[in-house]
Design a protein around this motif. Structure first.
Motif, PDB file in Angstrom:
ATOM      1  N   GLN A  26       0.834  -1.083  -0.170  1.00  0.00           N
ATOM      2  CA  GLN A  26      -0.350   0.162   0.223  1.00  0.00           C
ATOM      3  C   GLN A  26       1.017   0.813   0.501  1.00  0.00           C
ATOM      4  O   GLN A  26       0.471   2.273  -0.985  1.00  0.00           O
ATOM      5  CB  GLN A  26      -0.742   0.033   1.200  1.00  0.00           C
ATOM      6  N   ALA A  27       1.837   0.992   0.906  1.00  0.00           N
ATOM      7  CA  ALA A  27       2.555   2.109   0.320  1.00  0.00           C
ATOM      8  C   ALA A  27       3.122   2.175  -0.209  1.00  0.00           C
ATOM      9  O   ALA A  27       3.765   3.559  -0.714  1.00  0.00           O
ATOM     10  CB  ALA A  27       3.924   2.191   1.456  1.00  0.00           C
ATOM     11  N   ARG A  30       1.076   4.122  -3.567  1.00  0.00           N
ATOM     12  CA  ARG A  30       1.134   5.879  -2.912  1.00  0.00           C
ATOM     13  C   ARG A  30       1.937   6.650  -3.466  1.00  0.00           C
ATOM     14  O   ARG A  30       2.173   7.384  -3.840  1.00  0.00           O
ATOM     15  CB  ARG A  30       0.872   5.801  -1.364  1.00  0.00           C
ATOM     16  N   ARG A  39      11.181   5.067  -3.963  1.00  0.00           N
ATOM     17  CA  ARG A  39      10.985   5.257  -2.361  1.00  0.00           C
ATOM     18  C   ARG A  39       9.884   3.512  -2.950  1.00  0.00           C
ATOM     19  O   ARG A  39       9.224   3.116  -1.787  1.00  0.00           O
ATOM     20  CB  ARG A  39       9.129   6.075  -1.977  1.00  0.00           C
ATOM     21  N   ARG A  43      10.131  -0.088  -1.027  1.00  0.00           N
ATOM     22  CA  ARG A  43       8.737  -0.217  -0.492  1.00  0.00           C
ATOM     23  C   ARG A  43       8.262  -1.902  -1.346  1.00  0.00           C
ATOM     24  O   ARG A  43       8.236  -2.975  -0.329  1.00  0.00           O
ATOM     25  CB  ARG A  43       7.235   0.228  -0.241  1.00  0.00           C
TER      26      ARG A  43
END
Length: 195
Positions: A26-27, A30, A39, A43
């Motif tokens: 989920q991160a 996003r 990023r 993740r």
């Protein structure tokens, strides 16, 4: 196993790793939404590191394909090509059409960024057909938009505009505002190129 910032330690509930994977994915999504590709890649790598060995193949493939897309977006093309080819082959052997369509889309994007515009166009065509066959309109629209950009880079502005117009119509029908915005931006780029 309990997951720490430095790796695995001790024992814990089996579902803890699954929950960690879900949270990391989920991160990553996003991060993708705001195009924070380094990023997102981190993740996805973290999610793969804690993914239980007995996790479904589809989950592992989905995470690897998403990480590959992040690598392509970062122009880390040298190492990612082999992984995409491997994932595409595995998806076809397993009969996983969703993973195959996703792999084709990532491969076409990689080819586009490598400057292989003829290969990218052909691969995007395969991706569009595969997404269409499985009924995934979002996948169809993304692949059409990518193909449109490849055609623009080839100087085929009429075909480029037609592909992106189809993508725009699909994004509006879904509806998906982010894809719609990208398609409109791409159409503006074509108009700018035309002069």
């Amino acid at each position: 196993e309990r997951v720490t910032g430095r790796g695995r330690a001790g024992a814990g509930p089996a579902d803890l790793r699954g929950r960690a994977v879900d949270a990391l994915e989920q991160a990553a999504v996003r991060a993708e939404e705001v195009e924070a590709w380094p990023r997102a890649r981190r993740r996805y790598e973290q999610a793969l590191a804690v993914l239980p060995e007995d996790a479904p193949d589809e989950t592992r493939a989905r995470l690897r394909l998403a990480r590959a897309q992040a690598r392509v977006e970062q122009r880390d093309l040298a190492g990612v090509r082999a992984e995409i080819d491997e994932l595409l082959k595995a998806a076809r052997v397993a009969g996983d059409r969703v993973a195959a369509a996703h792999a084709l889309t990532v491969l076409a994007d990689c080819e586009q960024k490598e400057g292989n515009l003829i290969g990218s166009d052909a691969t995007y065509e395969q991706a569009v057909a595969e997404w269409h066959a499985i009924g995934d309109e979002h996948g169809v629209a993304n692949a059409l938009r990518g193909r449109g950009m490849t055609l623009m880079f080839r100087g085929e502005l009429d075909d480029s505009e037609a592909a992106i117009q189809k993508a725009l119509a699909t994004f509006r029908a879904i509806p998906e505002r982010r894809g719609e915005a990208w398609a409109l931006q791409n159409l503006a780029w074509i108009a700018f190129t035309r002069g």
